[in-house]
Design an enzyme around this catalytic site. Structure first.
Site, mmCIF file in Angstrom:
data_model
loop_
_atom_site.group_PDB
_atom_site.id
_atom_site.type_symbol
_atom_site.label_atom_id
_atom_site.label_comp_id
_atom_site.label_asym_id
_atom_site.label_seq_id
_atom_site.Cartn_x
_atom_site.Cartn_y
_atom_site.Cartn_z
ATOM 1 N N ARG A 102 -7.187 -0.581 1.632
ATOM 2 C CA ARG A 102 -7.618 -1.946 1.318
ATOM 3 C C ARG A 102 -8.141 -2.063 -0.103
ATOM 4 O O ARG A 102 -8.079 -3.130 -0.710
ATOM 5 C CB ARG A 102 -8.665 -2.405 2.335
ATOM 6 C CG ARG A 102 -9.983 -1.677 2.306
ATOM 7 C CD ARG A 102 -10.754 -1.794 3.603
ATOM 8 N NE ARG A 102 -10.063 -1.109 4.695
ATOM 9 C CZ ARG A 102 -10.521 -1.044 5.941
ATOM 10 N NH1 ARG A 102 -11.664 -1.627 6.259
ATOM 11 N NH2 ARG A 102 -9.846 -0.411 6.874
ATOM 12 N N LYS A 107 -10.320 13.625 6.663
ATOM 13 C CA LYS A 107 -9.702 13.597 7.990
ATOM 14 C C LYS A 107 -9.766 14.998 8.592
ATOM 15 O O LYS A 107 -9.413 15.973 7.938
ATOM 16 C CB LYS A 107 -8.242 13.147 7.891
ATOM 17 C CG LYS A 107 -8.059 11.697 7.490
ATOM 18 C CD LYS A 107 -6.572 11.337 7.450
ATOM 19 C CE LYS A 107 -6.368 9.913 6.960
ATOM 20 N NZ LYS A 107 -6.829 8.908 7.922
ATOM 21 N N LYS A 132 0.849 -1.197 0.000
ATOM 22 C CA LYS A 132 0.000 0.000 0.000
ATOM 23 C C LYS A 132 0.882 1.244 0.000
ATOM 24 O O LYS A 132 1.604 1.505 0.951
ATOM 25 C CB LYS A 132 -0.903 0.008 1.235
ATOM 26 C CG LYS A 132 -1.686 1.312 1.439
ATOM 27 C CD LYS A 132 -2.346 1.363 2.809
ATOM 28 C CE LYS A 132 -2.919 2.739 3.118
ATOM 29 N NZ LYS A 132 -3.475 2.836 4.484
#
Length: 518
Positions: A351, A276, A264
């Site tokens: 992911r 965020k 990743k």
């Protein structure tokens, strides 16, 4: 990419003498009596009579009887307790080598005192060398802006040992760790996706690793649809456009192990549309730590060139930007494996990148000899909350049967790169189950992973489903061992993702497990 190379000394009497090539002697020991050399023991004991710090903290002593006139004694503490491990020596080595460097030494010699007769301390000298290199590393931006030889002056590190030490192996591992620190620790413009790819190409130029880079937007959209969705808001900015980097190493002779690693590489994570807030964006240029570690391990292979090992790595270098074309929650995107993924939260982007990479590597694994798949990522705050500074290894059934995670943990303990294993459970797959017939799996919930039960395990279940690896369980015709490696807690020293040094975890553990010494 210079760093201090390891050199073995077998004649301690000459090595510590003023006539040797070394300009400082660093002694790591539990106490003065554990030093098996009369000259060093006498020098330190005499100083101890005048300085109560000796034996309690790391101290530099001026002594013309030793090499360079510099003697550093770094106490490692009690090593006999059940809780003690080789990191006691690593921590002492870090303090001592910085003290020696600051005193002007450029070629220090490491000497270990008596150690417990235990496998846990069998690699103490090598661990001390790697720890010293970790402490001496300076960020890439600093090396490029300042005089590299001035801010990283140490040229070599001597290792006193009467037993053989494979310095070539150590140097190869440290070369990989250094690349991993550079890739992970560099700010998001200097190490944007294209520059990440360029840095890899430079690092592997002329090596035993073949490098290929996918930059074409249409190809990425077609072959890496989840990855491309994460990058969607960044594609209109040329310097932020995504890259997939493929690295391939094939050792000589019959292949005993084929390693397939997905990394990743989120070069900056804004969180996307699920932005965020409250200062949590600081440090998110290090969200590429997994990709950095994968590249680092591949460089270690390239340098050491072990026989019988084949390794294929795919790295997704992507910026998760916020903008008018950002992907959003509720979208349903078909993965490379053909799985319909409903987006639960755009801040669970890593992911998605990994799922497509794993799907490609799964296809490679089906034709490979003794394959083992890994995904390496700074994936969840839960891994850091659950295990602190330890790497989390989450295994599928085939990996657990092959003892993948436990072997890495056991070797990691010996080499100062520790981890903990987790098991995938039915609850993890239930957590990402489809809620309707419109999709096949849910990428994530909307709560913080650190406060979500099994917050670092269920993402591995998602990765199994979205990549098609759930079709290769133990009961299948072709089981494939798969281990998800979460370094959210171990990827930097001390847990400060904006300022701390990247640790290069788990490069050392992977090398100890899959890069056998000659």
């Amino acid at each position: 990419m210079a760093f201090p190379h390891a050199k073995v000394e077998q004649d301690l009497l000459f090595a510590i003498s003023p006539q040797s090539r070394w300009d400082a002697v660093i002694v790591l020991a539990s106490d003065v009596k554990g030093i098996d050399n009369p000259t060093l023991e006498q020098c330190i004991s005499q100083q101890q009579q005048m300085d109560a710090r000796i034996g309690r903290e790391t101290v530099l002593m001026v002594n013309q009887e030793v090499a360079g006139g510099r003697l550093v004694f770094a106490p490692v503490g009690n090593l006999q307790r059940d809780m003690d491990d080789v990191r006691r020596i690593a921590d002492a080595a870090k303090q001592a080598v910085i003290m020696a460097r600051d005193a002007g030494a450029v070629n220090p010699l490491l000497v270990l005192g008596a150690l417990p007769d235990s496998l846990a301390f069998a690699q103490s000298l090598e661990v001390a060398y790697l720890a010293a290199c970790q402490a001496l590393w300076q960020p890439l931006e600093a090396r490029e802006a300042l005089n590299e030889s001035e801010i990283e002056p140490v040229q070599s590190i001597g290792l006193y040992s009467t037993a053989p030490v494979d310095c070539d192996w150590l140097i190869a591992v440290e070369a990989g760790r250094r690349l991993a620190r550079d890739l992970c620790g560099t700010e998001p413009e200097r190490m944007s996706p294209p520059q990440f790819a360029d840095y890899c190409e430079q690092a592997f130029a002329g090596s035993a690793v073949k490098v290929s880079v996918i930059s074409d937007d249409a190809v990425l959209r077609r072959d890496y649809p989840l990855l491309h969705a994460v990058a969607r808001a960044s594609t209109h900015v040329e310097r932020h456009q995504p890259r997939v980097i493929r690295l391939e190493y094939t050792g000589q002779g019959p292949i005993d192990n084929t390693l397939l690693l997905a990394g990743k590489g989120i070069t900056f994570d804004t969180g996307g549309a699920d932005l965020k807030t409250d200062g949590h964006m600081a440090g998110m240029s290090r969200d590429k730590g997994g990709a950095a570690a994968v590249a680092g391990f591949m460089l270690s292979l390239a340098r050491y060139q072990p026989k019988g090992v084949k390794a294929i790595a795919e790295i997704g270098a992507v910026r998760n930007s916020i903008g008018s074309d950002a992907f959003v929650a509720d979208e349903i995107i078909r993965s490379h494996a053909g799985v319909r993924v409903r987006i639960g939260n755009t801040d669970a982007e890593g992911r998605l990148v990994l799922a497509d990479l794993l799907s490609h590597l799964r296809e490679d694994a089906m034709q490979a000899e003794s394959p083992s798949l890994f995904s390496v990522a700074t994936l969840t705050g839960h891994a850091a909350r659950a295990y602190g500074p330890y790497t989390a290894y989450v295994e599928n059934g085939a990996a657990r049967l092959a003892n993948c995670g436990n072997a890495l943990c056991e070797l990691g303990d010996v080499w100062g790169d520790p981890g903990e294993t987790s098991r995938l459970r039915c609850e993890d797959f239930d957590f990402v189950r489809p809620r309707s017939k419109a999709d096949d799996t849910l990428s994530s919930n909307n709560g913080p992973s650190a406060t979500t039960a099994r917050g670092h395990q269920f993402p591995a279940a998602f990765l199994c489903i979205a990549s098609g690896l759930d079709k290769h369980e133990l009961s299948s015709e072709q089981p494939l061992p798969y281990t998800h490696v979460d370094i959210a807690g171990s990827g930097v020293e001390g847990g400060d993702w904006q300022h701390s040094k990247p640790s290069a975890a788990p490069v050392t553990a992977l090398a100890a497990r899959y890069m056998p010494k000659a």
